[in-house]
Structures are given as structure tokens and as C-alpha cells.
Design an enzyme around this catalytic site. Structure first.
Site, PDB file in Angstrom:
ATOM      1  N   ASP A 308       0.866  -1.219   0.075  1.00  0.00           N
ATOM      2  CA  ASP A 308       0.066  -0.202   0.186  1.00  0.00           C
ATOM      3  C   ASP A 308       0.821   1.133   0.027  1.00  0.00           C
ATOM      4  OD1 ASP A 308      -3.348   0.472   1.627  1.00  0.00           O
ATOM      5  OD2 ASP A 308      -2.057   1.558   0.301  1.00  0.00           O
ATOM      6  N   GLU A 499     -10.325   6.802   4.833  1.00  0.00           N
ATOM      7  CA  GLU A 499      -9.151   6.324   5.790  1.00  0.00           C
ATOM      8  C   GLU A 499      -9.390   6.702   7.061  1.00  0.00           C
ATOM      9  OE1 GLU A 499      -6.289   6.028   1.718  1.00  0.00           O
ATOM     10  OE2 GLU A 499      -5.597   5.174   3.835  1.00  0.00           O
TER      11      GLU A 499
HETATM   12  C1  GLC Z   1      -4.330   4.186   0.082  1.00  0.00           C
HETATM   13  C2  GLC Z   1      -5.292   3.187   0.433  1.00  0.00           C
HETATM   14  C3  GLC Z   1      -5.445   2.165  -0.851  1.00  0.00           C
HETATM   15  C4  GLC Z   1      -5.223   2.823  -1.846  1.00  0.00           C
HETATM   16  C5  GLC Z   1      -4.000   3.307  -2.030  1.00  0.00           C
HETATM   17  C6  GLC Z   1      -3.674   4.151  -3.481  1.00  0.00           C
HETATM   18  O1  GLC Z   1      -3.478   4.583   1.205  1.00  0.00           O
HETATM   19  O2  GLC Z   1      -4.999   2.517   1.645  1.00  0.00           O
HETATM   20  O3  GLC Z   1      -6.850   1.545  -0.545  1.00  0.00           O
HETATM   21  O4  GLC Z   1      -5.624   1.862  -3.096  1.00  0.00           O
HETATM   22  O5  GLC Z   1      -3.480   4.289  -1.197  1.00  0.00           O
HETATM   23  O6  GLC Z   1      -4.594   5.347  -3.406  1.00  0.00           O
END
Ligand code: GLC
Length: 611
Positions: A308, A499
Site C-alpha cells: 500500500d 481512511e
Molecule cells: C491508500 C489506500 C488504498 C489505496 C492506495 C492508493 O492509502 O489505503 O486503499 O488503494 O492508497 O490510492
């Protein structure tokens, strides 16, 4: 041996792998966010992927500028020594939601209430066509989270709280993204996320900021991006459970949180994104047993694992250790996403020092290349630009409206107040009744979404006016007028979040909500309430004042779909996919003592003839 490739494709991959330098292999394991790419580096370094994070849009943000941007990145990658095409990723989590003009579908919590896999399959297909319209062949969806503590700011990204609800819907969405086959030109690679048990974390265990550290520089920096007063948000609970520790047994992990991944792999998913969170105190991004032992070993996952956003950097203060631990645990591509040269230098150094085996690098790159070959990117690195006419099409907006109708859950309906059949004027109160941005929620054009007319679509008020006529409706957002009404409707909603910014200590109607509700209640003989929310709210003390209650969750761009149900032009059919807590002490499902509503609750009525 990659079983999803035919012999010729396997030979192609092995031949290509044999001709790659270590630098080119490490380049393929690198994913960069689009603003951080230096001119010429995609070709020079043979970079594997570029992404848009939430709100990572070109300026201006249009379907055409999106396609121009993505196509240019792909074209540059084709100029690399071996011409390996990059794959572009974006969070198309409720439609191709970063793109202004894309169809915005309800968030997963609402789709969970539909219990309709066929609908999800059609949404997946529509989303794939809109992503391909912009040359994007990888979406970071579906989230297969099972949010157990609804204080979590990502609750709305979950279809529901049980695998029985999540599995059929996530599988159907994946099938929709696949279309007629992963090797067809409009398939879009799903990223099943966030592996694993991201929805089972414990309040107060977020590793970004510990409780009592509200003034922690990390929190302050994080909240610097927030439109609100940093401290207010922090004190509301931001970043207290997101990315926390899932303190559950292996049995619970295997029985509840692993089945969606098993099903996704059976549906052909070839990418998994790792969770920021921990399990029993160990971060998932360095969890060799769960990444390599279970996912790749037991479940036989042959695709590639992506980290991530800036997640590996949280493993240790020493960056080399972050790279060593994450890649050795089984991560194949790293969403760096900024300082990619530091990552490339580190991993190259670690291989030279024997701290990361060449065989691990070859396994990771073989997985990445195999997926790219399987998607047909080498033969056809670009999609058909004619697909642009499908983006935001009337057909897709109609599908979104259907999804919105089916995602509404009727929880109370005294004396069959709904569907509305106003003889006289109807009071409509609550600013959420006419705010497309707030009905879409987070991950809409920007990371946290916005308010007002952020995307093309219809508000609930637009829908009411369409179905009931303008003359009947008196829109009074804060219900501050004096006129009395036989019938009123109040629409209440949450502010947008995404988030950990959405983590909250408590889930209750705000003072603003209560004031509007009180004023409307005093002016209307009969009062219906629509609640737009990304998670259950504690409304036990207020529900008695409501003659009817319809939950619309986060309905997306077609708020008129909510009005269709309110006016009987569509049936009330949704069923809760989350338990609704009785008190603030019941927000964590694992410890709750009482419920106001349960999974499966939802009253229904058939579509009515035109009034
Ligand atoms: C974010 C999220 C993830 C997302 C990624 C790219 O922090 O946790 O779900 O796909 O970054 O945006």
C-alpha cells in the site's frame, strides 16, 4: 510454472526474464505516483507501474486529459530497452471515481444492502469500461474488508460484516471487471484489498498515532491536509483505529477474513494489496507467513502482491530494513510511491549483499510479467479511445440509479408513511437533500470527496422534484421557517472522510442534525427521515421521533434513486449488511451488548403505480 499462462506465454515470460538486467527487474517491482515521475525515467528504469492516488488527477480533470496522461506514461514505458509496458493503477472503488464525469456508484456499504451479485457484475463491467476509456487497466478494488468496529473511517468500503455477504458481491464485481476474459481488451485487473483482516483492528491501536498523542507531529502533519481544525479532527478520533492491530485468533482470521480472498482468487483475481494494519502485533507488510505461506502457498496465489501507499516505510526507521523485510515477506511490487530512486538503489544494494535473494526478485518479476502478458498488454498496451463515449454514459447513470434504489434500506415506516403521497406541500429539510458531493462520500474526484455539485448527477431533491413536481416541494435546508406541513422529509448525512481521517470515537447525530430534526418535527404532522451515512449511526434516542426512516448510505451520483424509493417509483428492498449499535458502547461488533437493528433487517414495499 504459471498455470494461467499457455505454454507460449510462459516461454515468452521466461525468455524476457532471462534477458533482463537486475536494474530492469527492480524497475518492474517499482510503482510510482504520477506526479513523482521524472521525464525519461520510466524508459530508463523500466518502471513497472504508475498510479493515481486518491485525487491524483490531471489538470483540468476530464476523461480526455486522463487518457492523454495515462497513454503518455504507457508510451514512455514502451521506449525502455525491452519495451515492457507499464500498467497504470487507480482507485476506481465506486466507479472510476477520480475522473470528473465518470459515473459514481454507491459505496460498498450500500451495495452490500442490495445482496445482488448480478448488479455488482454489471457495475464491475461499467466501471471497467470507464477505466479503459482512460487507458487504465488496474483498479485498486474491491475492498473485501469485514469492518467489525464501525468507528473505522473505511467502514463504507466494506460490503458487510460477514463473509456470507462479502464473498458473492466481491466475486461478482471481479467477474464484471474481467468481462469476457482477463485477456480481452476491456478487462481491468482488480486489486483485492487490504490483505488481511484490515476490518478487524482494535480501537486505539493505530500505529500512525498512539492515544494521548494528539499533538504528535505525525498526526499534526497528517491532519495538515484536512480542511478542518487539526486538533478537532484528532480529538474526534482520527487515526485511532485505521492501520491498527487485528487482535484476533488465527481461527477467526481464517474463518471470517480469508474466505473473500480465496473466492477472489477462484474468480481469477491476479493482484492483492497488502493492508497497512497488523495481526497480533506484526505488520502485514512484513508478514511472511500470511503473504507467502498462506496467500501464495496454501491459497496458491500466482498473481502479484502490491504494497500500500508508503506502507513499507512504516516497518522500521532503517529504509533498507523496510525494503528487505517487505520484499522477503512476499511483496512483489512496491507502491513507493515518491522517492523511487531510493527504493531502487536500496533493493539493488540488498540483492548485491545477499539480503534479498535473486530468486525472490525473479519470482516477483515473473509474477508481474505474467499478469501483464495475460492482460495482453504486450500486444495491445493501449485500450480503444472510442471507449471515451462510454464514460459517464446515460446507460451507466441508469445503472447507478438502479444500484442506488436497491441500496436503500427502509428501517421504519409507521402507518405506511412511505412511499410519499403528498396531497399538499411537502417540506424537505436538511442540506444533504441537495448536495451531490456529500451523497457521494469519500474517494470522489478527490481523496476525501467534497460538497456541492462536485460531479455530474442528481441530488435527492432533484429526484423528488422529478417525481412529485416542483410545486409541491418546499426546500428549507435548516427547517427554520414557520409554516406547518402535513408531511415533511428530513435528509441528514455525515461529512465526507476517507481512511483514518474518518475514525471517530462516537457515532451520533450532530447538534446540527438534531436541531434540523427538532424544527422539522415541530412543523410537520408526519415526518420521514433519510440518513446518508458511510456506517451505522447510534440513533436509538431519535428514532422514536421519526415516523419513517430510510437509510441511503452513500448513494453516489444518482441521488434521484433515493427519491425513486421515497416516492414508490422503485420498491424498497434493501437489507442491512451491518448490525446497528444500540449505544455508543456497542460500536465494536465483537464486544457489543445491544443492537437497534440487525444484519438482514429492512422493510419492503413494491413499486407503486404513479400517484
Ligand atoms: C491508500 C489506500 C488504498 C489505496 C492506495 C492508493 O492509502 O489505503 O486503499 O488503494 O492508497 O490510492
Amino acid at each position: 510454472m504459471t498455470s494461467f499462462l499457455n505454454p507460449a506465454q510462459q516461454s515468452f515470460v521466461e525468455d524476457l526474464l532471462s534477458r533482463m538486467t537486475l536494474a530492469e527487474k527492480v524497475g518492474q517491482m517499482t510503482q510510482i505516483e504520477k506526479n513523482s515521475v521524472k521525464p525519461g525515467d520510466l524508459a530508463r528504469l523500466s518502471i513497472g507501474s504508475v498510479l493515481s492516488g486518491g485525487g491524483g488527477n490531471p489538470e483540468p480533470n476530464t476523461p480526455q486529459t486522463w487518457r492523454n496522461m495515462v497513454s503518455a506514461f504507457i508510451d514512455e514505458s514502451l521506449k525502455s530497452r525491452l519495451g515492457i509496458p507499464l500498467i497504470y493503477g487507480s482507485d476506481a472503488v465506486h466507479g472510476h471515481n477520480n475522473v470528473h464525469g465518470a459515473t459514481i456508484f454507491p459505496h460498498n456499504i450500500g451495495l452490500g444492502a442490495t445482496r445482488d451479485p448480478d448488479l455488482l457484475r454489471r457495475i464491475g463491467r461499467a466501471t471497467a469500461l470507464e477505466a479503459c476509456a482512460t487507458d487504465v487497466r488496474w483498479t485498486f478494488a474491491p475492498a473485501v474488508s469485514l469492518p467489525q468496529d464501525v468507528r473505522w473511517g473505511r467502514t463504507y468500503e466494506g460490503y458487510g460484516q460477514t463473509p456470507e455477504i462479502v464473498v458473492p458481491l466481491a466475486t461478482a464485481l471481479i467477474e464484471g471487471l474481467r468481462g469476457d476474459g482477463w485477456d480481452t481488451p476491456t478487462s481491468v485487473l482488480p486489486s483485492v484489498k487490504h490483505y488481511v483482516a484490515d476490518g478487524a483492528t482494535t480501537w486505539g491501536t493505530s500505529t500512525r498515532v498512539k492515544p494521548g498523542e494528539e499533538d504528535n507531529p505525525d498526526r499534526t502533519m497528517l491532519l495538515a491536509e484536512m480542511p478542518e481544525d487539526r486538533r478537532t479532527l484528532a480529538l474526534r478520533g482520527a487515526w485511532q483505529i485505521d492501520q491498527g492491530d487485528a487482535r484476533i485468533s488465527e481461527d477467526e482470521l481464517r474463518e471470517a477474513h480469508l474466505p473473500p480472498y480465496r473466492a477472489a482468487l477462484e474468480a481469477g483475481a491476479l493482484n492483492v494489496m497488502v493492508s497497512y494494519s497488523m495481526w497480533q502485533g506484526q505488520r502485514m507488510h512484513e508478514h511472511h507467513h500470511l503473504l507467502t505461506g498462506v496467500l501464495k502457498g496454501e491459497l496458491g496465489f500466482e498473481g502479484f502482491i502490491v504494497s500500500d501507499w508508503e506502507a513499507i516505510q512504516k516497518l522500521h526507521v532503517d529504509f533498507d530494513l523496510c525494503v528487505e523485510r517487505s520484499v522477503n515477506a512476499g511483496i512483489d511490487m512496491v507502491m513507493v510511491p515518491f522517492d523511487y530512486e531510493e527504493f531502487i538503489e536500496s533493493l539493488t544494494r540488498l540483492v548485491g549483499a545477499g539480503r534479498v535473494a535473486q530468486a525472490r526478485i525473479d519470482d516477483a518479476v515473473r509474477r508481474i510479467l505474467s499478469v501483464k502478458v495475460y492482460l495482453g498488454l504486450f500486444e495491445q498496451p493501449h485500450t480503444d479511445p472510442a471507449l471515451l463515449e462510454r464514460l459517464g454514459s446515460a446507460e451507466h447513470h441508469a445503472l447507478a440509479r438502479e444500484a442506488t434504489q436497491k441500496s436503500c434500506v427502509l428501517l421504519k415506516n409507521d402507518a405506511d408513511l412511505l412511499p410519499l403521497r403528498p396531497e399538499g406541500p411537502l417540506l424537505v429539510a436538511g442540506r444533504w437533500a441537495d448536495d451531490i458531493g456529500l451523497q457521494c462520500g469519500g474517494w470522489t474526484v478527490s481523496w476525501m470527496g467534497g460538497s456541492g455539485p462536485t460531479v455530474p448527477g442528481t441530488s435527492i431533491l432533484d429526484g423528488l422534484r422529478e417525481q412529485l413536481g416542483q410545486q409541491h416541494i418546499h426546500f428549507d435546508p435548516d427547517a427554520s421557517g414557520a409554516q406547518k406541513y402535513p408531511l415533511g422529509l428530513v435528509v441528514l448525512g455525515e461529512e465526507n472522510y476517507s481512511e483514518g481521517t474518518g475514525d471517530r470515537h462516537t457515532l451520533a447525530l450532530t447538534d446540527e442534525h438534531l436541531a434540523v430534526l427538532e424544527r422539522a418535527r415541530a412543523r410537520c404532522e408526519r415526518l420521514a427521515v433519510v440518513l446518508l451515512c458511510g456506517r451505522p449511526q447510534v440513533i436509538t434516542e431519535q428514532v422514536g421521533d421519526m415516523d419513517a426512516l430510510l437509510v441511503g448510505f452513500l448513494p453516489g451520483s444518482e441521488g434521484a434513486g433515493v427519491a425513486d424509493v421515497l416516492t414508490g417509483h422503485a420498491p424498497a428492498s434493501g437489507k442491512l449488511s451491518f448490525d446497528w449499535p444500540l449505544t455508543q458502547g456497542d460500536l465494536n461488533r465483537a464486544e457489543a451488548q445491544g443492537w437497534l437493528y440487525r444484519i438482514g433487517d429492512g422493510l419492503s414495499y413494491p413499486p407503486q403505480g404513479r400517484p
